[in-house]
Write an enzyme that holds these catalytic residues in place. Structure first.
Site, PDB file in Angstrom:
ATOM      1  N   ARG A 159      -9.723  25.608 -35.481  1.00 26.23           N
ATOM      2  CA  ARG A 159     -11.045  25.997 -34.992  1.00 26.23           C
ATOM      3  C   ARG A 159     -11.348  27.438 -35.373  1.00 26.23           C
ATOM      4  NH1 ARG A 159     -11.033  24.639 -28.735  1.00 26.23           N
ATOM      5  NH2 ARG A 159     -13.154  25.486 -28.871  1.00 26.23           N
TER       6      ARG A 159
ATOM      7  N   CYS B 235     -12.132  32.461 -26.132  1.00 29.21           N
ATOM      8  CA  CYS B 235     -11.678  31.104 -26.468  1.00 29.21           C
ATOM      9  C   CYS B 235     -12.919  30.252 -26.693  1.00 29.21           C
ATOM     10  CB  CYS B 235     -10.792  30.535 -25.356  1.00 29.21           C
ATOM     11  SG  CYS B 235     -11.594  30.460 -23.742  1.00 29.21           S
TER      12      CYS B 235
END
Length: 349
Positions: free
Chosen positions: A242, A306
């Site tokens: 990611r 995050c």
């Protein structure tokens, strides 16, 4: 800690010898100084925010101020609240929902943002939590959200020495013979509370505006200044895939990649491979951060990010276990959802 204690004792011993040898006036040490030394020794001796299962069971049995709270949340079809209400759960445990006790109505629909202080205080009153309560947070097996619940409680003002995380899951508790209860139990929901209590009527009187939390403007300024000139570094807890934009984001349509200059320390690399409720040994975690380019003792602020602000708190917990002063560590509350949705926010892959 032992070295610090020995040093203090040595100074006191030398002062006594000198005083007696030269007939000087006795050395006068203020109570404040003594209290400061004792406080430093105590904090150095018990720096971990995690309690072993055996310690938790002992506290559950013997500490009348102990309150156990299930803070389970899952980025999947599992529902922490439903599992809590269905049981089993730790005997007399409460439930804290990071999605429910949160700021809502954000234009970007950001989930589980830090709550307003009055809402937090009213929820604590509803739960029966007092500023003097010794809180132990725990989660079900496979849950990785407990550091977020822990960070929320401390950021909102609960005394830091009265919040701990259980070093293990509900399953570990049951396996160790910890007392449980079964059968249905209703948990509180904000929408069902009678909100709007006057400040003077709030019993939980230590709530503050969320501390050590930053917004997109702060992160923008760090990115604009660059790693060499900014007072902070950014550490991203998402997976490597990611981070580089090769793996899709869990939220459909969200841009992939990362903030310019950010470091990548996937949160799961810090966890025990056999139990996500436990962290790896301190030295191993320090090396994981180091290999990613992060010095845990850096004087710069560390901003953890995050996907939505949950696993960023796994980084903050790990950094503190590694010996970092928590006052120098921050969470970007909106994290990647906020950043990637912001028009003009730079993204690199």
């Amino acid at each position: 800690w032992k070295m610090k204690q020995a040093a203090v004792l040595l100074v006191l011993a030398i002062s006594i010898v000198v005083t007696r040898s030269f007939h000087l006036q006795p050395l006068r040490i203020s109570k404040a100084f003594t209290a400061s030394i004792v406080s430093q020794m105590s904090s150095s001796a018990s720096s971990s925010n995690f309690l072993s299962i055996s310690k938790c069971i002992e506290r559950h049995s013997n500490d009348p101020n102990a309150i156990f709270i299930d803070g389970s949340w899952h980025l999947s079809s599992r529902d922490g609240r439903s599992e809590y209400e269905e049981g089993p759960r730790i005997l007399n445990a409460l439930f804290f929902d990071i999605d429910d006790v949160a700021t809502k109505g954000h234009v970007k629909k950001l989930p589980h943002m830090m709550p307003p202080k009055n809402l937090f205080a009213e929820v604590m009153d509803e739960l029966g939590v007092k500023p003097s309560s010794d809180i132990v947070l725990y989660g079900t097996e496979g849950c990785f959200s407990i550091p977020r619940a822990f960070y929320t409680l401390r950021a909102m003002g609960h005394p830091s020495d009265k919040v701990h995380m259980m070093g293990g899951s509900l399953k570990d508790w049951i396996d160790a013979g910890g007392p449980i209860e079964t059968g249905p139990k209703i948990s509180i929901k904000v929408e069902e509370m009678d909100l709007g209590v006057k400040n003077s009527d709030i019993q939980y009187d230590v709530a503050v505006d969320a501390q050590n939390v930053v917004n997109i403007e702060k992160v923008m300024s760090v990115v604009a200044l660059g790693a060499d000139n900014a007072d902070s570094i950014i550490v991203d807890a998402r997976s490597a895939g990611r981070f580089v934009g090769e793996a899709p984001e869990p939220r459909p349509g969200l841009r992939g990649g990362h903030m310019p200059g950010a470091f990548n320390v996937p949160f799961n690399t810090l966890l025990d491979e056999d139990n996500m409720s436990k962290y790896k040994p301190k030295e191993e975690m320090i090396n994981i951060f180091k290999d990613a380019g992060v010095d845990v003792k850096t004087e710069k602020k560390i901003i953890c990010t995050c996907g939505s602000g949950v696993t960023a708190c796994s980084l903050t917990a790990a950094l503190e276990e590694c010996g970092r002063d928590p006052s120098k560590t921050f969470v970007y509350d909106g994290s990647w959802i906020d950043w990637a949705m912001e028009e003009g926010a730079p993204v690199v892959k």
